[in-house]
Motif scaffolding. Sequence first.
Motif, short mmCIF file in Angstrom:
data_model
loop_
_atom_site.label_atom_id
_atom_site.label_comp_id
_atom_site.label_asym_id
_atom_site.label_seq_id
_atom_site.Cartn_x
_atom_site.Cartn_y
_atom_site.Cartn_z
N MET A 534 39.94 -29.06 -8.82
CA MET A 534 39.10 -29.65 -9.86
C MET A 534 37.65 -29.71 -9.40
SD MET A 534 39.35 -33.49 -11.40
CE MET A 534 39.04 -34.18 -9.78
N ARG A 535 37.43 -30.10 -8.16
CA ARG A 535 36.06 -30.22 -7.66
C ARG A 535 35.42 -28.85 -7.43
NH1 ARG A 535 36.10 -34.44 -2.78
NH2 ARG A 535 33.88 -33.81 -2.78
N LEU A 536 36.24 -27.87 -7.01
CA LEU A 536 35.68 -26.53 -6.78
C LEU A 536 35.29 -25.87 -8.10
CD1 LEU A 536 37.94 -25.07 -3.96
CD2 LEU A 536 35.57 -25.78 -3.79
N ARG A 537 36.01 -26.17 -9.16
CA ARG A 537 35.69 -25.54 -10.45
C ARG A 537 34.62 -26.30 -11.21
NH1 ARG A 537 38.97 -21.40 -11.29
NH2 ARG A 537 41.01 -21.36 -10.28
N ASP A 538 34.15 -27.41 -10.62
CA ASP A 538 33.07 -28.16 -11.25
C ASP A 538 31.79 -27.32 -11.23
OD1 ASP A 538 30.70 -30.33 -10.89
OD2 ASP A 538 32.30 -31.06 -12.20
N LYS A 539 30.97 -27.49 -12.28
CA LYS A 539 29.76 -26.67 -12.38
C LYS A 539 28.78 -26.93 -11.25
CE LYS A 539 29.88 -26.16 -17.42
NZ LYS A 539 29.14 -26.36 -18.69
N SER A 540 28.82 -28.11 -10.66
CA SER A 540 27.87 -28.43 -9.57
C SER A 540 28.25 -27.79 -8.24
CB SER A 540 27.78 -29.95 -9.40
OG SER A 540 29.05 -30.48 -9.02
N SER A 541 29.45 -27.23 -8.18
CA SER A 541 29.87 -26.59 -6.93
C SER A 541 29.11 -25.28 -6.74
CB SER A 541 31.37 -26.31 -6.94
OG SER A 541 32.09 -27.52 -7.06
N ILE A 542 28.66 -25.08 -5.54
CA ILE A 542 27.84 -23.91 -5.22
C ILE A 542 28.60 -23.04 -4.22
CG2 ILE A 542 25.67 -23.10 -4.23
CD1 ILE A 542 24.44 -25.74 -5.10
N PHE A 543 28.74 -21.76 -4.58
CA PHE A 543 29.39 -20.79 -3.70
C PHE A 543 28.32 -19.86 -3.14
CE2 PHE A 543 32.82 -22.13 -6.43
CZ PHE A 543 33.93 -22.15 -5.60
N SER A 544 28.46 -19.55 -1.86
CA SER A 544 27.53 -18.61 -1.21
C SER A 544 28.27 -17.84 -0.15
CB SER A 544 26.34 -19.36 -0.59
OG SER A 544 26.79 -20.30 0.36
N ARG A 545 27.84 -16.60 -0.01
CA ARG A 545 28.46 -15.75 1.02
C ARG A 545 27.90 -16.10 2.40
NH1 ARG A 545 28.72 -9.09 1.56
NH2 ARG A 545 30.27 -9.09 3.23
N VAL A 546 28.74 -15.98 3.42
CA VAL A 546 28.34 -16.27 4.80
C VAL A 546 28.41 -14.96 5.58
CG1 VAL A 546 28.85 -17.55 6.90
CG2 VAL A 546 29.19 -18.64 4.67
N ASN A 548 27.40 -13.48 9.39
CA ASN A 548 26.99 -13.82 10.77
C ASN A 548 26.64 -15.29 10.90
OD1 ASN A 548 27.30 -11.13 11.59
ND2 ASN A 548 25.21 -10.63 10.97
N GLY A 549 27.41 -16.12 10.22
CA GLY A 549 27.21 -17.56 10.32
C GLY A 549 26.11 -18.10 9.44
N GLN A 550 25.39 -17.25 8.70
CA GLN A 550 24.28 -17.70 7.86
C GLN A 550 24.65 -17.51 6.39
OE1 GLN A 550 21.53 -19.14 9.07
NE2 GLN A 550 22.27 -18.87 11.17
N GLU A 551 24.29 -18.50 5.58
CA GLU A 551 24.57 -18.42 4.16
C GLU A 551 23.53 -17.54 3.46
OE1 GLU A 551 25.57 -22.08 2.09
OE2 GLU A 551 25.65 -23.11 4.03
N LYS A 552 24.00 -16.74 2.52
CA LYS A 552 23.10 -15.91 1.70
C LYS A 552 23.02 -16.54 0.31
CE LYS A 552 23.01 -11.52 2.01
NZ LYS A 552 23.35 -10.08 1.89
N ARG A 553 21.82 -16.74 -0.16
CA ARG A 553 21.62 -17.40 -1.44
C ARG A 553 21.60 -16.42 -2.61
NH1 ARG A 553 23.10 -22.55 -0.97
NH2 ARG A 553 22.05 -23.62 0.75
N THR A 554 22.13 -15.25 -2.41
CA THR A 554 22.23 -14.29 -3.50
C THR A 554 23.49 -14.56 -4.31
OG1 THR A 554 23.29 -12.77 -1.97
CG2 THR A 554 20.91 -12.54 -2.27
N SER A 555 23.61 -13.85 -5.40
CA SER A 555 24.77 -14.05 -6.27
C SER A 555 26.04 -13.69 -5.54
CB SER A 555 24.63 -13.17 -7.52
OG SER A 555 25.82 -13.19 -8.28
N ILE A 556 26.97 -14.64 -5.47
CA ILE A 556 28.21 -14.37 -4.73
C ILE A 556 29.06 -13.36 -5.47
CG2 ILE A 556 29.50 -16.28 -5.75
CD1 ILE A 556 30.76 -16.68 -2.96
N GLU A 557 28.98 -13.33 -6.81
CA GLU A 557 29.77 -12.34 -7.55
C GLU A 557 29.30 -10.93 -7.21
OE1 GLU A 557 31.10 -11.30 -12.16
OE2 GLU A 557 29.63 -12.88 -11.75
N LYS A 558 28.00 -10.75 -7.14
CA LYS A 558 27.46 -9.44 -6.79
C LYS A 558 27.85 -9.06 -5.36
CE LYS A 558 23.10 -6.90 -6.55
NZ LYS A 558 21.64 -6.98 -6.73
N GLU A 559 27.74 -10.02 -4.45
CA GLU A 559 28.11 -9.76 -3.07
C GLU A 559 29.58 -9.39 -2.97
OE1 GLU A 559 26.42 -9.73 -0.26
OE2 GLU A 559 24.45 -10.27 -1.08
#
Length: 2029
Positions: A534-546, A548-559
Amino acid sequence: MATNRRGKEAETPMEDDDAFVYVFDRRDKDAPDVKIPTGGLFSFEDFKERVREALQIKKKDNFVIATTNREEIKDDETWDDIDNGDTLYVLKKINQELCAPANERVNFVPHYDTIVKGGLYEYYASEGQNPLPYAFAELIDNALSATAENTGPRNIDILLHFDDGKPSNHAIFIIDNGKGMTPRQLNNWAIYRLSKFKRKDKRGKVSFIEGEDDDEEVEQKQAPLCLNSDISYFGVGGKQAVFFIGNSTRMMTKAMDSQDIHELTMSKEEFKQKEINKESVYSGFIRNRKVGDSSHIQPENEILQNIIKEEKKKQSFTVVEIGGINPSHVSYLRHHIGDWTRQLAHIYHYYIHGPEGNRDIDDDADQRPSTPFNNINIRVKLNVKGKPATEINLRDIQDDMQSLYVRNSASQFFFKATTEGAGVVEGIIRYHPFLYDSETYPSDVNDPRGETEFDEHDYAVSTRPARGRRPIFECYWNGRLIPYTTVEEFDWCSEPKKSRTIAVECWNRISGVLFTNDHFQVSTNKLTFLDLEMRLRDKSSIFSRVVNGQEKRTSIEKEFLNWLKDCHEQHDKQIHFTGYSGQVVRADLPKQKQTPWSRYKSVVWDNKTFKVGQMVKILRTTPVLLGTIKNFYLYGEHEEDTFATGGEIEIQQEPQSLYNEIRVVPLSRLDRLCGAASVKRYLEEEESKLPASLIVTWPEGDVVKPNEKRPAGKTIGALKIEIENRKGEKIQKLPGTSAQASQKKLLVELKVVWHSPNGDQTIVSHISQHGKTWPYWFRKMENIHNLGPHTLQLQVVLNESGSTIYAGKSLPSHHIKFTVTEGDPEKFTMGMLEGPFRIGQPFQIPLVFRDAFNNITKPLQSSTPTIQARDLDISYEKTVVKGSSLILSGIVAKGIISEKHTGSYGVTITVPGLREDAQALKIRMLPGLPKALNVKPEEKITIENGTAPVFRVEVLDLSGNITTDKNLTVTCKFSGMPTSPIYSLDCSAAGCGNITGEPILLKKVKDKHELTAKFEVTSKKDIPAVERSVIVTPSNSISHIEIKQEENKRQRMLKQGESIMGIAGETITGLTFLLYDEAGRAVTIDDKVFPKIKVNWTPKLNQEMIMSGNLPPVKVPSSVTDLKYCQVAIHDKSNVEFSFTVNALPAEPNQIKCKCQGPAVVQIGEMLKHEVQITVKDKFGNEITDLPKNSAHEFQVTGDGLQEQLVKVTSNKNGFAINNVQFEGGKIGTKDLKVTWRDLRDFVRIEMVAGPPETLSLPGWDCEETITVLNEGKLPRSLVVQLCDQFGNPSKLADVRVQLTKDGKIKLYPPPTPLKTNAQGQVDFGVLTVTGPRGTYELQPKAFHGKAEPILGPKISVQLQPNLMKPTSLSVEYDKKANFVVGEKLPEFTVKVLTEDDQPMASAKVSSLSLKLWKMDANVSSGPPSRAVSYSPEAVKGSPGVFLFKERKTPESAAVHQIMITYYDGQYELFSNVMTVHIKPAPPMQLLPIDNPGTPTVSNTKASTARCVVRQLRLELRDQHGNPSGTGYNGKVKVEICGPEDATEVPCFVGGSRTLEIPLNNGACALNNLTIQENAPGQDGQEYVLRCSVVCSLIPRNKSIPPLEIPFLFYNDVKKQSQMSQLSKQRDNLQKVINTYRSLFDTTDMLTKELQTSVREAIQEENKIREELQKLKVNLSQSLTLGNVEKQIESKKLEKEKHLPRNRRMCGLPQLPGNPDIVGKIGHLAEIEDPDIARVLSWHMSSDIDCVVTKTTKMAKDVYKQTNGKQQVLPIDSIFKKSLPDWNKPLPHIRYRSGWKPPGNPSYARGFLEFPQHKEECQIVFGMLLGDTLILDDLNSANAYRQEIVKFTHCPTILTREGDRIRSNGKFGGLMNKAVPFEKLKGAVFGEPLSRQYKEADTILENLQRLKVAMQKTEKAKDELKEQSSYIELPEMKNKKKECQEAEKQLREIEQKLGMTSTPSRSRTPQVTTPVPEAATPSKRSRLSNRFPVNGTETVPTPSPQFTPTRQSKRLASITPTSEDNRKKLRRT
């Protein structure tokens, strides 16, 4: 007591009378517990008295009171922690062993959460599976938490014991080696629903707020994948699991520091019985017993007995025994052990194998990856009575689901999700590729639910391959599987509804796993997540690709889609490539794509095979592309057949006649359904229209027939050519319907090719074209005259290119081969001549005949040549025809060679019948072969005997010419004499010469003698010999000598070589001689003969004596062994000589010589082993051996200490011998033995050596003196041990073992191993280094000789003092409660460098200390990394060894940092403990976007996508350094569309408003789908901005945050918007490229300037040190090198060591422990150089020298209390400062009698004191104690001085150097006023300072070391500057500048198209930049460069495709802060 305090706060107060505790008396007996009321007690002393009364303990008996966990109750503070009903012990001492067990009452009433959370999911819902493994998992969770702090192995054992004969004995044990539990913790475990947040583990401390423990949270965040072992949580699972498995349990545990075992039992039957008996169900006893005590266990329970026995081997543990096993569980546990252990391995997969999972490697300990989790061992052991045991380690299980997922995956996609609150989810998606005709996605071995579906006819169907219907994600909580919660998918990773380029089945090949922290709720039995999905599907949840240990702020769907596409292309293997034929480089592709490519011959696709050479059809081409397969290509380095998803195919386009091209197309375009039959028919039809043949005719004759032979120059006739195709049609151009084909006319090319020996040569070449009225025509040719084969070629060629090939085939051609031969001869030439030629020797001349074209032809057969030569007779024998040459053979020339021709003669040859019939040539003639000898003179010659004859010899040829030849040697032999000499002459070079040789010598020539000389050439038998006669006459020279000796007046003739005798040293006279010639005639000795006579025994002869026939006297040799050789010789050519020898006889006795026949050495008290030989000699030393034997009694032998009665003298063959020589005992040395005979005497020196060893000595050591050595210092000299005999004489005995004994508390280096003595009887242990605690120790040598007792040597006393020059630790003090904020100052750090006595080291220097600060990294385990920032300290004035770090700024990055203090002085290196600090961000100062929004373009059309300004953009509040700082800042962001000031139209959002308000939560907000309204107003092509303003109540008005402006372009139509959007993107890319280059150029310039500054500073520092060294009188040349400096450093080290005092006086008082408020003992505070003054002052201050000086009275009281009042103390703050004397005031006599010079050298005593440290405090203390005490030389001077001073003022105490004291009252004399020696002071003396030379050497050494470092730094700085300068001049840098200029030019062009002004660096959108140091910030422009960060970290933008930087230009300079000299510098990386 804790109950009393909390009782007042409770809702129902407890009366004091109800409070009580239970006390067990366990001092020495097994007594029951006593209930003692505690009401009315307010202190521990009251309680102790009540316990004494209750247990009747006597007043004198001591006892302690402790809890059952052995925590002593000793004061009111610990008494307050005791709760009502607690159980206590009374013991003799705290750590005594329990004399008997004790049962501790416990209550485990369930917690109120049982009601509050009773509605939660509490059951083991099976979901079709047996839940028993999840019950075991609850117990393993507890064990993992217990072992979390283990540094070694974490062992968790599950032991299952089943007894089929007696099921009641079934038992299960869960054993771990964790930290164990105290009784209180064990009681907490038993309470149901008491979670970890409510437990009271430590007395008096309880937490009621979840998440209160910040340390645990920080630690959890650092654990990878949340593997923090914090999974024992709710206080529910353990009890539920135990009573789910069985009906009883026993808990046995031991904490780490506990000495007792705590045991608790619970059972279902016990609860029932208590309920029946109406007793308290939730109460019981904890049994506290000794380790290994199993007295309460039934004997038949062997298993439990054995487990208790093993307790003694463990430091801490917990054992959970489960009894009464449910019978339904037994069968499952026994027969399905593989299933449930596999499930456990799945649950704890990542705890067992680490974050990377169970990778496919060998899992033994050596191969396993080194992770913090490879020490977890979960083992299951099944024991069935009577059967072998089964043991399984969960680490060895390879088929659990996670192992299958990890091992079968080809790629991983890491991502991270953050939800509201602190919830963090880390995720991994794995791709399982299609391989070799099958899917690799693993099937579910645990899920019994099938995946197969059925259609309406009950046939199984599979609509979802690979994963099937299973969800993608499994979920882990704190690293542990939550089995009943899975997540199907997320929107961004779900299968798309629209078709994409990626195959649909790829979405079914992914599996995933989610890892959460404990901020997500799970059920108490850990089977289900309550809120995760429920919390993961909430709109406020933010997904980002990682990455080499660093988060990328690009679109995760595109990645994700890009990753999935790469996986499909790289890992799926669907097409089978076969027939591998190697690697190729494809030149048809761009350079970066040309390699590697693998080439194959066939592929298998859809069960069809396509091979090389096969005709195929290519899809999607216009026109249709047909061709023949040439190759298949697959990108990558492959070495064999393989599978892949696609590749490329190379074809030969067909028909080749029309499409002569090679095409390469993707393999996916291959038409797999098309055949080749129809294509083949079409090709045949088209190819028949092409040119096929030529028709050749000869209209004018002169036909050239094939293979015809034609003479040179014959004419070739004219040719007519026609072209036909296969249909017989005449054509002049190529066929075809296209215009290109119709324009290709055909030409005919004619060539005549000569096939010469050097290769083919085209001698004729013509091209003919077809006209309207004439055919292809070539004229006749008459110039073919080269001999050899020829080919006439006719070839059809294309009109434009001249190519002979069309459509891959050759055009028609016609070839005629013929041969050209030579013509008739018309001239001749001479062939090669092999000259020069010789007279009379035949030779030949070849003649070569040629035709008119100069071709060689056959000679004429009928002609006869003639030959003529001038001045020579020349002719030839015959002619011979050989090939094409005519040879004149047998040519011979005769005649005398004259000088006018110089050997060259003209020859003419004539051949009649030729056009050119005569040829002339020059030939060179040489003399012929040797034929005769000519010898001169021809008549007889006469010579005297002994001389050599001379002849003239010439070698002639047949014409009489002198000639030469090889090996031409003329010999001459003589006949008529016995031994004939042979003369020889080599005439090979000259042909003539004089021949002579050795003289002719004939013996006894009385008359003339004739000899014959024969001359011949030995190598030439054909040359006749020649003879000549020689007459030899007798010689007149001397040939014989006679010598006579006069004996007894008679002459005796001596023989040659005879020996004559004479007395040694005398002379032989009377020798005469005569000379005779060859004829026997006497030769008269005259003036001519005399010079020729020589004798060898005298250099100068008497002429008168010699001429009278007498020889000089001969001196007889002085030694009988010498032989004198005498010779008389005539020095002329005859060499006549006569020789004899002279021998000597001994003279009269003159001396005696005595010599010992062996070593003249005798041990004291023993007899000489060898005899002494006596020899009698004459004055020349010749031995006289013919003395009578009875002469022995004439010898007398005497000597000092000689026992003469034992001496005997006897005769032998060599003379006489002395025996039985013995001396009396004494010291070693030499003894003289005197021997006398007649009036002659001699001495023999006898060496007296020591006897056997009996004692040891230490040369150079005074064993009565105590040696003082600093810790880790060396002894003053080498330790040498000498063997001695009983008299103390050194015994030189080798190989005696000697060892050195020492006290065990000290260590010696090098360790003194037993050594053997050398030849001198010594052992050298070297200079030893002593290490150990302060004290006096003894060293004693010991020797082992034979089997007797060891020989003990003297003892050396060594007093070991602490080394005050060696640092041992660092003391760091700072405000630990201080806040660390970026950009602000760090708190002050006070650092003390402590020595061995825990006092600050006064010699510590500022340059040796450094504070290291770096960002904490989980990968860095110890020590600061290279990137750490360094700060230098400041010295604290007046406190040597104390340093201060202050006024240092914090880093500009908000994160957890670590601080460490380091010390390094070149010899010692110290590190402080690592201090971890959290640097928090500053208040927010700017609003920034996370991603770069670029410059959007919009239009007011109907399409919403074209009207969207911002699709998705996240904004954050950040401080001025770019750190996120918006936590707690809530409000809103006002977004407004703004235009230029003169804009009349401004667009609006959907709804008509130009403003929007976006909520701001925790400093962040998301702009989603900001769209303008359809048909919104706006100016076409105008740039507008979105202005984002922050509205928040927490932001002060005077510090408002500037708005963020995002520009966008507005257009009225979609097409223009699309064009402008493309241009806008190009502009953004170009801006990034330009900013990248400008940043590079600016950084490079700054780096160069900084390096130049570094060089200047380094040179200044070096020069400064040089000046300091020059002041110290150290000569340094300007060309000084590092090597020279290092040599001077080594020299100064030796000099420093040399000046170090060996027996330096040290204070022997014990040191005090280090404390900043303790200055030290008075004896340690001062040092005195003069020993006399040190002795008298130490004695004078003996009552105060042991006093401890402190800074404060409080510290003085503490020292006084700690020493029970035995230590005298002196606080400085109690001294009255005004009464202290002025340290620099003048002496009394100067103040009152200025002109008087008193005797005795008066001085103040304080002036002799030197203070190593604490100078200010020491001056106060010694000023008070000594006052104005004076020092004079002696007592008389002191009394005289006092008498004068008292006349004017009071006289202070006077001390003398001799040790006398005159008190201030005038009293002196007596023992009380006389100083005692140093020895009686027993170490209470002032130490001796280091010498001035030592200090000077130390200062120079320190400066030299600084100079070395400075020179290294200068050299390094120059090298870096040189490297940087060369880097700037590289061509790549110039190319970068050129590329930047081109990019700027194109940017201006694009902006002109956009209608903008060229502002390449303008942007109204601020960006998040990495903090740059001030020194590294070059200009405002670089700070405002248009770069947008990702995740707060600046990234270098990617240039546009049009302006991609070169490969070299990617090398950029970065700004790196360094810490040299407390500055931040630039460093190029």
